[in-house]
Design an enzyme around this catalytic site. Sequence first.
Site: not given
Length: 502
Positions: A191, A244-245, A247, A249, A266, A300, A396
């Site tokens: 997705k 992704g982020s 949060e 994750g 990651e 990232c 970030e």
Amino acid sequence: MNARARAERIGQVWEQLCGDVPYGSLIAGQVRRGEGDAVTILDPASGDQLLHYPDAGAQLARDAAQAAERARHSWYRDISAVQRGRVMWQAAQQVRACIEELAELEALSAGKPIRDTRVEATKVAEMFEYYAGWCDKLYGEVIPVPTSHLNYTQRVPHGVVAQVTPWNAPVFTGGWQIAPALAAGNTVVIKPSELTPLSTVALGCLLQKAGVPEGAVNVLAGLGGTTGAAMFAAPEVQLAVFVGSPETGRVIARAAADRLIPCILELGGKSANVVFEDADLAKAAGGAAAGIYAAAGQSCVAGSRLLIQKSVYEDVLARLADKAGGLRMGPPETPETQVGPLNGAAQQRRVLDYIDRARQAGARVVCGGQAESPGYFVQPTVIADVRNDWEIAQDEIFGPVVVAMPFEDEQEAVRLANQTRFGLAGAVWTGRVERAHRIAGQIEAGTVWINGYKTIGVMSPFGGFKESGYGRSSGREALMEYTRARSVWTETSDDPTMAFGY
């Protein structure tokens, strides 16, 4: 080109890659319309509505997982590893034949400069070429056990893998995850971000044209809370992968833990770019500019913290500001564009808010710091005299903003570089080879560059330390993540001893 013209061109390229079908999800070989609420995509270059599509929804997510489960046997058991490698190679060639179309679709729908998306689409082809060669080389080992047994190991796939990729590089991260998963014998439900789903669906269609079995790669276009949650909850899924982020994750990791399945994460980064006084300062400034302003800082591994030795601090800042001011901002489809828009209005507000708060705290904005319109542009920005414990130095930002801090000596440079909850990447610029390797060995990050920045190759492992995640998504190490070890014991004695106990 305005938003309407971009939307029309997106439709034309979509038809070339996927056929005369509406925007939707690829499930069991067919592009299907979603069953949920409409998802609207805005044009990052203008702010106007670009297109919309229906959220895939929970039922399509379950259908995708079941399709991947059905395809497992035809992809792993029914063909040899050599045959699987040949299909992977054909997939690479199919991607190579459509690099321009993939790059254009990505640029127009995600707002990335086409000069970048061409490189990223090419790297997707490289990924499939690299992992095609690995398909018949996943060897096990023979273990010299102290009994009469022949004991050997096998590397076997997990089965159905669920993957989520972000909006900043959808086709690149899609290929980065799909290729090793398929090479190891898994099937995939992926997705992409609901903001940028089209290029990944198109990639899935190209893989099928190359001979990847229907259902071996399924792509869901939809929201995380509906489609993504149902995908990870599907009982067929045996490995969860998220890019992704931190949060989100954490949410994915908890969902995987509840199901007792492994997880690869990651996550974000706040990478330190360390410049010593003995470095080639022109090259260091150029590398710092490329490291933060490529992809408008939406990367990232962006070099968002610039640590400069005090004796050359102002010199490097001036060189970097000159580089930043010379970069060309513009629409994504223009070949000369070097810095494109941010992904959306919320991301633009977030970046500008960080800049404003840093200015109010006493930081010096050396250059940039302003929005440009139409669209969601932010000027390439250099912010100096920042303290390492400020939020702009620790969070970030995901924008074209670098914060600069001076340091006295090696000890302080290493301390500042490692004073972050992230550990994805870092770099060292110096003319002394012993210093280069000494500092690189002390930076707590999964990737460290010496006298360069942001070089990434599919054959080298990539992943983070600390809150930048765990697991690796490229190189041989990715194949270890996408497989499990099976131990097989074969009795070779005519008169074996029956073992009791554990």
